[in-house]
Design an enzyme around this catalytic site. Structure first.
Site, PDB file in Angstrom:
ATOM      1  N   LYS A   8       7.154   8.655  17.788  1.00  0.00           N
ATOM      2  CA  LYS A   8       8.157   7.599  17.960  1.00  0.00           C
ATOM      3  C   LYS A   8       8.429   7.349  19.447  1.00  0.00           C
ATOM      4  CE  LYS A   8      10.217   8.811  13.521  1.00  0.00           C
ATOM      5  NZ  LYS A   8      11.315   9.526  12.820  1.00  0.00           N
ATOM      6  N   SER A  67       8.451   2.419  -3.315  1.00  0.00           N
ATOM      7  CA  SER A  67       9.192   2.132  -4.548  1.00  0.00           C
ATOM      8  C   SER A  67      10.422   1.286  -4.272  1.00  0.00           C
ATOM      9  CB  SER A  67       9.604   3.440  -5.228  1.00  0.00           C
ATOM     10  OG  SER A  67       8.480   4.185  -5.635  1.00  0.00           O
ATOM     11  N   ASN A  77       8.618   7.083  -1.874  1.00  0.00           N
ATOM     12  CA  ASN A  77      10.041   6.765  -1.774  1.00  0.00           C
ATOM     13  C   ASN A  77      10.274   5.397  -1.151  1.00  0.00           C
ATOM     14  OD1 ASN A  77      10.803   9.207  -2.895  1.00  0.00           O
ATOM     15  ND2 ASN A  77      11.050  10.233  -0.926  1.00  0.00           N
ATOM     16  N   GLY A 107      13.930   4.319  10.919  1.00  0.00           N
ATOM     17  CA  GLY A 107      14.396   3.861   9.617  1.00  0.00           C
ATOM     18  C   GLY A 107      15.100   2.525   9.687  1.00  0.00           C
ATOM     19  N   GLY A 146      16.273  18.568   0.611  1.00  0.00           N
ATOM     20  CA  GLY A 146      15.287  17.499   0.668  1.00  0.00           C
ATOM     21  C   GLY A 146      15.118  16.867   2.033  1.00  0.00           C
ATOM     22  N   ASP A 186       6.605  14.381  15.040  1.00  0.00           N
ATOM     23  CA  ASP A 186       7.164  13.134  14.531  1.00  0.00           C
ATOM     24  C   ASP A 186       7.921  12.404  15.640  1.00  0.00           C
ATOM     25  OD1 ASP A 186       8.277  11.461  12.068  1.00  0.00           O
ATOM     26  OD2 ASP A 186      10.016  12.045  13.264  1.00  0.00           O
ATOM     27  N   LEU A 207       0.856  -1.188   0.000  1.00  0.00           N
ATOM     28  CA  LEU A 207       0.000   0.000   0.000  1.00  0.00           C
ATOM     29  C   LEU A 207       0.891   1.236   0.000  1.00  0.00           C
ATOM     30  CD1 LEU A 207      -2.665  -1.059   2.690  1.00  0.00           C
ATOM     31  CD2 LEU A 207      -2.538  -1.664   0.263  1.00  0.00           C
TER      32      LEU A 207
END
Length: 442
Positions: free
Chosen positions: A214, A27, A24, A143, A196, A210, A20
């Site tokens: 966490k 992919s 980034n 990550g 970015g 954010d 789903l």
């Protein structure tokens, strides 16, 4: 007896995978699943076959066969040939419903959705446990850095007392760059956008939302207590100035946005959980002080294991996909062998400590009148509210002085009352910064 059994040929087992999201992370997940299909088969004991990818808009320029794409994620997760659902859409709804539907129809779930888990882990875990399915979320916290599984499994026989980390790369890049260049916050935020590291709307990162999500996940796992995002005290970095970084350097410190999850034991032996996110001074000798740029790190302090540090890329398509695929392999192995991962553990049910009662150290910078007796009067205000001073540093001019006070440990309530009292005194022109100090033994 089937013809395959008669011939001695065992049919290849396959597991259907639905993904789903195709941003980034999605992919990269799809690319790696395709390029390393044989390796995954060898590791799992079954072929991982991509059955479909849900996207918001089906277009032919997505880099995957268009027949795999669908804009109907509900239909995709309901398919009988899907065994595991990988969710990298993000957001709360319709993702929450999609995950519940997946679990209710026999699919294990791998997700990187920190915002969802920060508030709905309990609901999702209960459904997964009832269905004897896996709900994995290593990628939701840092990550590629493995921290969820070590807390849930490797340290399951130990008592974790503290988890503190840099878990947001955007804010760490900004603060690191401010410290290195002497530039102000707005300039480094613009630089982070250009590179970015920051979104067009950076609020979730720079205001600590954010990191708070966490922290809720980490605290829940570490202390076997359900903690939600609303339980986490939160401050962002937008008020941090170049002067604050310079003052921190004078104190042999730097400033980091920290997520802190702590087991606090009261004098009577009772325990509570403190979960908080804020910018803090960190001494240069502390291992987190050397974590710069967009990197993340988490330090775990456990009773028997001592201090453990996990460091690496905390965001980005490749690193996050690595954590997602690690969870996918685990979930797939469990499907093949008929097992499942550990259930949610919330047996401790510890109460949440309010921020007002949480003790820590403070750095307070103020502009005061430069005249005899002011320093003593400032010290008296701290004493009046039970806040002990560790160090004082003063620089002055003919009319005003800049005063930096570092305290010993005190409650947030006591410090707040001290600051309010100082702001009411005529010799205090302004209290310009109040920043907590972490990573010391005092």
């Amino acid at each position: 007896m089937s013809s395959e059994q008669a011939s001695g040929v065992v049919p290849e087992r396959t597991l259907g995978i639905a993904v789903l999201g195709l941003g980034n992370v999605g992919s990269e997940v799809v690319r790696l699943l395709s390029e390393h299909a044989d390796d995954f088969q060898a590791r799992v004991g079954a072929r991982l076959e991509l059955k479909g990818i849900a996207v918001r808009n089906v277009t032919p320029d997505r880099g995957v066969p268009i027949e795999l794409l669908t804009d109907d994620p509900a239909a995709l997760v309901a398919r009988d040939d899907v065994d595991i659902v990988v969710e990298v859409f993000g957001g709360i709804e319709p993702v929450r419903t999609l995950i519940l539907n997946s679990l209710n129809t026999g699919k294990s779930v791998v997700t990187a959705n920190k915002a969802l888990l920060a508030d709905y882990t309990g609901e999702l875990a209960a459904v997964a446990d009832a269905a004897d399915l896996d709900l994995y979320f290593e990628a939701a916290v840092a990550g590629a850095i493995p921290v969820v599984r070590p807390l849930m499994q490797s340290l399951a026989g130990d008592r974790v007392d503290r988890v503190v980390g840099i878990v947001n790369g955007t804010t760490n890049y900004i603060l690191s760059a401010m410290g290195e260049t002497g530039a102000d916050y707005s300039e480094m935020l613009a630089d982070a956008r250009r590179l970015g590291y920051a979104e067009a709307d950076p609020t979730a990162d720079v205001e600590g939302y954010d990191a708070a999500a966490k922290a809720a996940i980490l605290a829940s796992i570490a202390f076997h207590t359900r903690v939600t995002a609303s339980d986490v005290y939160r401050e962002g970095i937008s008020s941090i100035t170049a002067d604050d970084l310079a003052s921190a350097a004078d104190l042999d410190c730097t400033i980091k946005l920290l997520a802190i999850c702590e087991r606090v034991t009261d004098e009577d032996g009772s325990q509570r959980v403190s979960a908080r996110v804020y910018p803090a001074l960190v001494p240069l000798e502390h291992p987190l002080a050397a974590v710069n740029g967009a990197f993340n790190a988490v330090v775990v302090e456990a009773e028997a294991a001592g201090r453990l540090m996990f460091y690496g890329q905390g965001a980005g398509g490749g690193p996050t996909a690595s954590a997602v695929l690690g969870d996918l392999v685990s979930a797939a192995r469990n499907k093949v062998h008929g097992g499942k991962g550990p259930d949610e553990s919330i047996y401790a049910k510890l109460p949440i400590l309010s921020m007002g009662s949480t003790p820590t150290r403070y750095y307070v910078r103020m502009e005061v009148a430069d005249r005899t007796g002011v320093l003593a009067a400032v010290a008296q205000e701290f004493a009046n509210h039970g806040v002990s001073i560790s160090t004082v540093r003063q620089t002055g001019s003919e009319e005003a002085a800049s005063l930096v006070v570092v305290t010993h440990r005190a409650s947030d309530d006591a410090l707040s009352k001290t600051v309010a009292a100082l702001q009411g005194r005529e010799f205090v022109h302004a209290v310009t910064s109040v920043i907590r100090l972490e990573g010391t033994s005092e």
